[in-house]
Design a protein around this motif. Structure first.
Motif, PDB file in Angstrom:
ATOM      1  N   ILE A 107      38.904  15.115  11.392  1.00  0.00           N
ATOM      2  CA  ILE A 107      39.367  16.349  12.041  1.00  0.00           C
ATOM      3  C   ILE A 107      39.717  16.131  13.507  1.00  0.00           C
ATOM      4  O   ILE A 107      40.468  16.919  14.093  1.00  0.00           O
ATOM      5  N   TYR A 108      39.168  15.080  14.122  1.00  0.00           N
ATOM      6  CA  TYR A 108      39.467  14.794  15.528  1.00  0.00           C
ATOM      7  C   TYR A 108      40.386  13.577  15.676  1.00  0.00           C
ATOM      8  O   TYR A 108      40.470  13.008  16.756  1.00  0.00           O
ATOM      9  N   ARG A 136      39.371  21.568  11.124  1.00  0.00           N
ATOM     10  CA  ARG A 136      39.280  21.434  12.579  1.00  0.00           C
ATOM     11  C   ARG A 136      39.155  22.805  13.222  1.00  0.00           C
ATOM     12  O   ARG A 136      38.337  23.010  14.143  1.00  0.00           O
ATOM     13  N   ASP A 140      36.014  24.042  15.494  1.00  0.00           N
ATOM     14  CA  ASP A 140      36.202  24.525  16.865  1.00  0.00           C
ATOM     15  C   ASP A 140      35.501  25.867  17.076  1.00  0.00           C
ATOM     16  O   ASP A 140      34.951  26.125  18.161  1.00  0.00           O
TER      17      ASP A 140
END
Length: 218
Positions: A107-108, A136, A140
């Motif tokens: 996701i990063y 993601r 967040d």
């Protein structure tokens, strides 16, 4: 101290391993939240309470969170960002501080080399509405909150009977390609038992020595 542990997505495979570990190694009472309670088997009524509910329905979720000391979310849904928002809202409303959140590798954009390229191709890296994009967005929401979250980003999952693992933190390069569902479930139980070392942290989790261009079974 006995905790009331609310497990969201309690019929999932990783959740099943976490339930087994919590029942075996703690005195906690488990609140098993699911839209499909008929899929839960062998319930110990002295240690487990089944709650039928939908995380996208805030009132149903609020009623369950009000009973909990800890939340463990094991979710897979195109609406996962909204689910994350509902969970954080309910936790804030009822003063619940600890959340263990299962997310996804990549996701990063933290996965290196050929494996990272393959992972992005499989999961839609860089695309907002893809699997990785939605995970993601949800992560967040969790990390922007003031709760004591732990986000777990597992490598590609296996059903192997093993609990060998290593971790990387957010901002570090991901290692390995695979990890067992049993290990992730046991890791969740470990965090619930002793949350302080893991509070407000985000971990990649893999089996050591599984580096490669893709998981071994592909």
């Amino acid at each position: 101290m006995t905790k009331q542990v609310l497990i969201l997505g309690a019929t999932g495979q990783i959740a099943g391993h976490a339930i087994d570990a919590l029942l075996a190694n703690s005195d906690d009472h488990l609140l098993l939240y699911t839209r499909h309670p008929q899929n839960l088997k062998n319930i110990d009524e002295n240690r487990e309470t089944v709650i039928k509910g939908d995380i996208l329905k805030q009132a149903e979720l609020d009623a369950a969170v009000a009973k909990a000391d800890v939340i463990y979310a094991n979710l897979r849904n195109p609406e996962i960002k909204q689910q994350a928002e509902n969970i954080v809202n309910a936790m804030d409303k009822h003063g619940v501080k600890q959340l263990v959140w299962i997310s996804s590798i990549g996701i990063y954009d933290e996965v290196p080399g050929k494996f990272g390229e393959w992972n992005n191709a499989e999961l839609g890296g860089g695309q907002k509405d893809s699997y990785l994009g939605t995970y993601r967005s949800a992560a967040d929401v969790v990390s922007a909150s003031d709760i004591d979250y732990t986000i777990i980003r597992p490598a590609w999952l296996t059903n192997k009977d093993e609990v060998d693992y290593e971790t990387t933190e957010r901002g570090e390069t991901f290692k390995g390609t695979e990890v067992s569902r049993k290990l992730i479930g046991n890791f969740v139980a470990k965090i619930i038992d002793d949350p302080a070392p893991y509070a407000r942290k985000d971990f990649g989790v893999n089996k050591p020595n599984t580096d490669g261009d893709k998981p071994s079974w592909y």
